[in-house]
Design a protein around this motif. Structure first.
Motif, short mmCIF file in Angstrom:
data_model
loop_
_atom_site.label_atom_id
_atom_site.label_comp_id
_atom_site.label_asym_id
_atom_site.label_seq_id
_atom_site.Cartn_x
_atom_site.Cartn_y
_atom_site.Cartn_z
N PRO A 200 0.84 -1.20 0.00
CA PRO A 200 0.00 0.00 0.00
C PRO A 200 0.88 1.25 0.00
O PRO A 200 2.09 1.18 0.24
CB PRO A 200 -0.78 -0.12 1.31
N ALA A 201 0.28 2.38 -0.26
CA ALA A 201 1.03 3.64 -0.19
C ALA A 201 1.52 3.84 1.24
O ALA A 201 0.81 3.51 2.20
CB ALA A 201 0.12 4.80 -0.61
N HIS A 202 2.75 4.32 1.36
CA HIS A 202 3.35 4.58 2.68
C HIS A 202 3.42 3.30 3.53
O HIS A 202 3.12 3.33 4.74
CB HIS A 202 2.57 5.67 3.43
N ALA A 203 3.79 2.21 2.91
CA ALA A 203 3.92 0.95 3.66
C ALA A 203 5.00 1.08 4.73
O ALA A 203 6.03 1.72 4.53
CB ALA A 203 4.28 -0.18 2.70
N SER A 204 4.76 0.44 5.86
CA SER A 204 5.73 0.47 6.96
C SER A 204 6.96 -0.35 6.58
O SER A 204 6.89 -1.24 5.73
CB SER A 204 5.11 -0.10 8.22
N PRO A 205 8.12 -0.06 7.22
CA PRO A 205 9.32 -0.86 6.94
C PRO A 205 9.09 -2.35 7.18
O PRO A 205 9.61 -3.20 6.45
CB PRO A 205 10.35 -0.30 7.92
N TYR A 206 8.29 -2.68 8.20
CA TYR A 206 8.03 -4.08 8.54
C TYR A 206 7.32 -4.79 7.38
O TYR A 206 7.67 -5.90 7.01
CB TYR A 206 7.17 -4.14 9.81
N MET A 207 6.33 -4.10 6.85
CA MET A 207 5.56 -4.68 5.74
C MET A 207 6.43 -4.79 4.49
O MET A 207 6.38 -5.79 3.77
CB MET A 207 4.33 -3.83 5.46
N LYS A 208 7.24 -3.78 4.25
CA LYS A 208 8.12 -3.79 3.07
C LYS A 208 9.07 -4.99 3.11
O LYS A 208 9.24 -5.68 2.10
CB LYS A 208 8.94 -2.49 3.00
N VAL A 209 9.67 -5.21 4.27
CA VAL A 209 10.64 -6.31 4.38
C VAL A 209 9.96 -7.67 4.22
O VAL A 209 10.43 -8.53 3.47
CB VAL A 209 11.40 -6.24 5.72
N ILE A 210 8.85 -7.86 4.90
CA ILE A 210 8.17 -9.15 4.83
C ILE A 210 7.70 -9.44 3.40
O ILE A 210 7.91 -10.54 2.88
CB ILE A 210 6.99 -9.21 5.82
N TYR A 211 7.09 -8.48 2.76
CA TYR A 211 6.62 -8.69 1.39
C TYR A 211 7.79 -8.91 0.44
O TYR A 211 7.72 -9.75 -0.47
CB TYR A 211 5.77 -7.50 0.93
N SER A 212 8.87 -8.15 0.64
CA SER A 212 10.05 -8.30 -0.20
C SER A 212 10.65 -9.70 -0.06
O SER A 212 11.01 -10.34 -1.06
CB SER A 212 11.09 -7.24 0.18
N GLU A 213 10.74 -10.18 1.18
CA GLU A 213 11.32 -11.51 1.41
C GLU A 213 10.42 -12.62 0.88
O GLU A 213 10.90 -13.62 0.33
CB GLU A 213 11.59 -11.71 2.91
N LEU A 214 9.12 -12.46 1.03
CA LEU A 214 8.18 -13.47 0.51
C LEU A 214 8.26 -13.53 -1.02
O LEU A 214 8.26 -14.61 -1.61
CB LEU A 214 6.76 -13.14 0.95
N LYS A 215 8.31 -12.37 -1.64
CA LYS A 215 8.39 -12.32 -3.10
C LYS A 215 9.70 -12.93 -3.58
O LYS A 215 9.73 -13.70 -4.55
CB LYS A 215 8.28 -10.88 -3.58
N LYS A 216 10.80 -12.60 -2.90
CA LYS A 216 12.11 -13.14 -3.26
C LYS A 216 12.12 -14.66 -3.12
O LYS A 216 12.64 -15.38 -3.99
CB LYS A 216 13.18 -12.53 -2.35
N PHE A 217 11.52 -15.15 -2.04
CA PHE A 217 11.46 -16.59 -1.81
C PHE A 217 10.64 -17.28 -2.90
O PHE A 217 11.03 -18.33 -3.42
CB PHE A 217 10.86 -16.89 -0.44
N GLU A 218 9.51 -16.68 -3.28
CA GLU A 218 8.70 -17.28 -4.33
C GLU A 218 9.45 -17.31 -5.66
O GLU A 218 9.35 -18.30 -6.41
CB GLU A 218 7.38 -16.55 -4.50
N GLU A 219 10.20 -16.29 -5.96
CA GLU A 219 10.99 -16.26 -7.20
C GLU A 219 12.04 -17.36 -7.18
O GLU A 219 12.27 -18.04 -8.19
CB GLU A 219 11.64 -14.89 -7.37
N GLU A 220 12.69 -17.55 -6.03
CA GLU A 220 13.67 -18.63 -5.89
C GLU A 220 13.00 -19.99 -6.04
O GLU A 220 13.54 -20.92 -6.66
CB GLU A 220 14.36 -18.54 -4.53
N LEU A 221 11.82 -20.09 -5.48
CA LEU A 221 11.06 -21.34 -5.53
C LEU A 221 10.63 -21.67 -6.96
O LEU A 221 10.67 -22.83 -7.38
CB LEU A 221 9.83 -21.22 -4.63
N MET A 222 10.25 -20.64 -7.71
CA MET A 222 9.84 -20.84 -9.10
C MET A 222 11.01 -21.32 -9.95
O MET A 222 10.87 -22.22 -10.78
CB MET A 222 9.27 -19.54 -9.66
#
Length: 254
Positions: A200-222
């Motif tokens: 979302p707009a103005h996402a908190s650092p916590y949300m940014k990191v978790i979403y970034s890590e989940l996306k990175k993990f899914e890319e590695e998994l793919m």
């Protein structure tokens, strides 16, 4: 990044911009969300840490790890491909998943832009992680072990014909491949919950990191899944066919 910027910026601001620093800091015993209002310099002084060594570690962590390319794996033996896949499994189990899991369990949902999503993830991710790790060990104990026995049988002829026959009667690359296709989208639930990791707009650092890590993990998994589907299984099918031919020839000689 300038060393002075890294050392003198509050962790919530530093990691909010550079999400990829969260994991190496975590494994140094500095979860950014527990020291959100501190700078690294303040943490180093308080803990008696060497600032130069810490900066060097962070710089090294940002370098790309050299891994076999898709092209080189496609030209490698099936044994080399399995070793690479097992190495990736170990990376998932020891580093990627524990870090994401700890982040999700530790984050105060009120500091997340969507507290409901945070609470749901605290329930969903541990279940996903447990099932995923079970799948990894099952795959290594069944599929990988079967392929390795076929490989040795073809290369070294270490098994007698009767033993090999019953091994192949209990296993089938075609069946394993179909099961793998059926289980191929393990992160569908998490992807749906996070709206494909859209922040979302103005996402908190916590949300940014978790979403970034989940996306990175899914890319590695793919990529991992792609190597299994497009490299491992075709090689394994050809290997199984060659061993069947070997068995047929051996039976004609008896």
């Amino acid at each position: 990044m300038e060393p002075s910027y890294i050392l003198h910026t509050k962790l919530k601001e530093l990691v909010g911009v550079h999400c990829n620093l969260a994991a190496p800091l975590h494994f140094l015993g500095i979860p950014f969300y527990r020291f959100a209002e501190n700078t690294l310099q303040e943490i180093c002084i308080k803990r008696g840490l060497d600032q130069k060594k810490l900066l060097l570690h962070l710089q090294e962590s940002q370098k790309q790890t050299v891994v076999p390319s898709y092209q080189s794996l496609s030209k490698s033996s099936v044994d080399v491909v399995i070793n690479h896949l097992k190495s990736t499994h170990m990376w998932f189990i020891r580093y990627r998943l524990p870090f994401i899991s700890q982040m999700i369990q530790d984050i105060d949902s009120q500091l997340f832009n969507s507290p409901e999503i945070a609470e749901d993830m605290k329930i969903i991710f541990p279940e996903f992680m447990e099932e995923f790790i079970h799948h990894i060990y099952e795959e290594e104990d069944t599929l990988f072990e079967y392929i390795r026995k076929l490989y040795k049988a073809k290369q070294e002829g270490f098994m007698n014909s009767t033993e090999l026959f019953y091994l192949m009667k209990r296993n089938s690359i075609k069946v394993y491949a179909q099961q793998h296709q059926d289980d191929d989208d393990e992160m569908a639930g998490i992807r749906y919950l996070t709206n494909h990791y859209q922040l979302p707009a103005h996402a908190s650092p916590y949300m940014k990191v978790i979403y970034s890590e989940l996306k990175k993990f899914e890319e590695e998994l793919m990529l991992h899944s792609c190597i299994e589907n497009e490299i491992l299984f075709p090689k394994a099918k050809a290997l199984e066919k060659a061993v069947v031919l070997k068995l047929t020839q051996a039976s004609k000689l008896n």
